[in-house]
Design a protein around this motif. Structure first.
Motif, PDB file in Angstrom:
ATOM      1  N   ALA A   4      -4.903 -13.539  -2.114  1.00  0.00           N
ATOM      2  CA  ALA A   4      -4.574 -12.334  -1.685  1.00  0.00           C
ATOM      3  C   ALA A   4      -3.128 -12.071  -1.414  1.00  0.00           C
ATOM      4  O   ALA A   4      -2.233 -11.180  -1.850  1.00  0.00           O
ATOM      5  CB  ALA A   4      -5.314 -11.571  -0.238  1.00  0.00           C
ATOM      6  N   LEU A  57      -7.180 -10.608  -7.394  1.00  0.00           N
ATOM      7  CA  LEU A  57      -7.696  -9.842  -6.252  1.00  0.00           C
ATOM      8  C   LEU A  57      -9.131  -9.675  -6.272  1.00  0.00           C
ATOM      9  O   LEU A  57      -9.643 -10.036  -5.259  1.00  0.00           O
ATOM     10  CB  LEU A  57      -7.336  -8.398  -6.607  1.00  0.00           C
ATOM     11  CG  LEU A  57      -7.574  -7.447  -5.801  1.00  0.00           C
ATOM     12  CD1 LEU A  57      -6.951  -7.583  -4.491  1.00  0.00           C
ATOM     13  CD2 LEU A  57      -7.339  -5.976  -6.401  1.00  0.00           C
ATOM     14  N   SER A 116      -9.884 -13.049  -4.373  1.00  0.00           N
ATOM     15  CA  SER A 116      -9.739 -13.039  -3.231  1.00  0.00           C
ATOM     16  C   SER A 116     -10.857 -12.198  -2.442  1.00  0.00           C
ATOM     17  O   SER A 116     -11.231 -12.605  -1.253  1.00  0.00           O
ATOM     18  CB  SER A 116      -8.158 -12.269  -2.747  1.00  0.00           C
ATOM     19  OG  SER A 116      -8.002 -11.928  -1.387  1.00  0.00           O
ATOM     20  N   TRP A 136      -5.848 -10.179   5.828  1.00  0.00           N
ATOM     21  CA  TRP A 136      -5.528  -8.987   4.736  1.00  0.00           C
ATOM     22  C   TRP A 136      -4.388  -8.288   5.240  1.00  0.00           C
ATOM     23  O   TRP A 136      -3.574  -8.001   4.555  1.00  0.00           O
ATOM     24  CB  TRP A 136      -6.527  -8.149   4.340  1.00  0.00           C
ATOM     25  CG  TRP A 136      -7.537  -8.927   3.356  1.00  0.00           C
ATOM     26  CD1 TRP A 136      -8.469  -9.975   3.796  1.00  0.00           C
ATOM     27  CD2 TRP A 136      -7.698  -8.738   1.940  1.00  0.00           C
ATOM     28  NE1 TRP A 136      -9.005 -10.315   2.374  1.00  0.00           N
ATOM     29  CE2 TRP A 136      -8.498  -9.650   1.454  1.00  0.00           C
ATOM     30  CE3 TRP A 136      -6.819  -7.850   1.123  1.00  0.00           C
ATOM     31  CZ2 TRP A 136      -8.775  -9.502   0.069  1.00  0.00           C
ATOM     32  CZ3 TRP A 136      -7.228  -7.748  -0.056  1.00  0.00           C
ATOM     33  CH2 TRP A 136      -7.946  -8.603  -0.645  1.00  0.00           C
ATOM     34  N   ASP A 140      -1.250 -10.227   4.660  1.00  0.00           N
ATOM     35  CA  ASP A 140      -0.874 -10.225   3.341  1.00  0.00           C
ATOM     36  C   ASP A 140      -0.333  -9.053   2.647  1.00  0.00           C
ATOM     37  O   ASP A 140       0.599  -9.076   1.889  1.00  0.00           O
ATOM     38  CB  ASP A 140      -1.848 -10.749   2.322  1.00  0.00           C
ATOM     39  CG  ASP A 140      -2.352 -12.270   2.486  1.00  0.00           C
ATOM     40  OD1 ASP A 140      -1.493 -13.057   2.929  1.00  0.00           O
ATOM     41  OD2 ASP A 140      -3.520 -12.424   2.527  1.00  0.00           O
TER      42      ASP A 140
END
Length: 317
Positions: free
Chosen positions: A54, A83, A86, A117, A120
């Motif tokens: 991510a 993506l 991730s 998340w 990130d």
């Protein structure tokens, strides 16, 4: 389809050696070293790899300018594929945590995944970035503690979080280089972290049913030997293990930061970040040993030299 090497670079595969020790340190401190720990450690690795993928997806435009050799900007891995990797790894990590540790593990794994998340996608390039990343590592320690006396693992979680804060602060200068003040500050933090890992009361063997001398009633070891310390005898050499491992951690990571302070160019900053990542198992091992599981602590710390060796093949940063 990306090659295995491309995927390993995307998720920084060797850096995952720094992850299981979080869970083991938390479990040892919470007196919850049992058959659920490997599953929780596996969940932690999956969440870590998901977060790394991510990270590269979120930074793909920046990396095109600053780190064009990375898998996405180099064209070896498409953004959509990264993506998907991730999201899949994150979902698998949460699911494995639930299977291994039930609701108590999920109560930590879900916030941990959300914090990863959030770092990130939102916090990484803000002033809150280092604190959010530190929270990720602290929660990872508490994931290991979720099956026992969680509150007893808070000092270990804070110690690992403090280390992570220093690494993250340095990582923000991997491309531009740093001022001499930054490594001086992080080096002071590393010294404090190492001292914290050395200090504190040995809290027992870390496994339910044992005591710090290994003489507790452990039915799987009828002779009284503790499965984690490997001996029935008194503390002896095991009392020295936390200090030795914490000193090793401080020396390895501290030396890399001292080199940055002497010459704060970007390449030395990246080397210090790598040293902070690959050296973390030594700190985790010290925390495990401090909880009374000396032999297990040494085993956790053994991941440090292995991680440094693998980092020569796949960068951990």
């Amino acid at each position: 389809m990306p090659s295995l090497r491309d995927l390993a670079q995307l998720v920084r595969a060797p850096a995952a050696l720094s992850v299981p020790g979080d869970v083991v340190a938390g479990a040892a401190a919470a007196q919850a070293l049992d058959r659920r720990v490997p599953g929780l450690a596996g969940a932690s690795v999956l969440l870590y790899w998901g977060g790394m993928a991510a990270n590269d997806w979120a930074d793909r435009e920046l990396d095109a300018r600053e780190r064009p050799e990375r898998p996405i900007p180099s064209g070896r891995v498409s953004p959509g594929f990264a993506l998907g990797v991730s999201a899949g790894l994150t979902a698998a990590g949460v699911a494995l945590a639930g299977l291994a540790g039930g609701r108590r593990a999920l109560a930590v794994a879900v916030p941990l995944a959300g914090t990863i998340w959030a770092y990130d996608l939102v916090a990484k390039n803000t002033s809150a970035g280092p604190a959010v990343m530190a929270a990720c590592r602290g929660l990872d320690v508490l994931l290991g503690a979720s099956q026992g006396r969680t509150v007893r693992a808070v000092p270990a979680a804070l110690t690992v979080a403090a280390h992570t804060y220093t690494v993250t602060e340095l990582s923000r200068r991997e491309v531009s280089g740093a001022s001499r003040a930054l490594p001086a500050a992080t080096l002071a933090g590393t010294a404090a972290v190492a001292a914290a890992a050395m200090a504190g009361r040995r809290s027992g063997a870390g496994a339910r049913g044992g005591d710090s001398s290994g003489g507790g009633d452990d039915r799987s070891h009828p002779d009284g030997a503790n499965r984690w310390t490997g001996s029935r005898a008194g503390p002896g050499w095991r009392a020295l293990v936390p200090a030795v491992l914490a000193g090793w951690y401080g020396l390895q990571y501290g030396a890399a930061q001292a080199r940055v302070a002497a010459d704060p160019q970007a390449s030395r900053v990246r080397a210090a970040v790598g040293a902070g990542i690959t050296g973390l198992p030594a700190l985790q091992g010290a925390l495990v040993a401090r909880a009374g599981a000396a032999v297990l602590g040494v085993a956790v710390a053994a991941a440090a030299p292995l991680g440094r060796r693998l980092a020569r093949k796949v960068s951990p940063t």
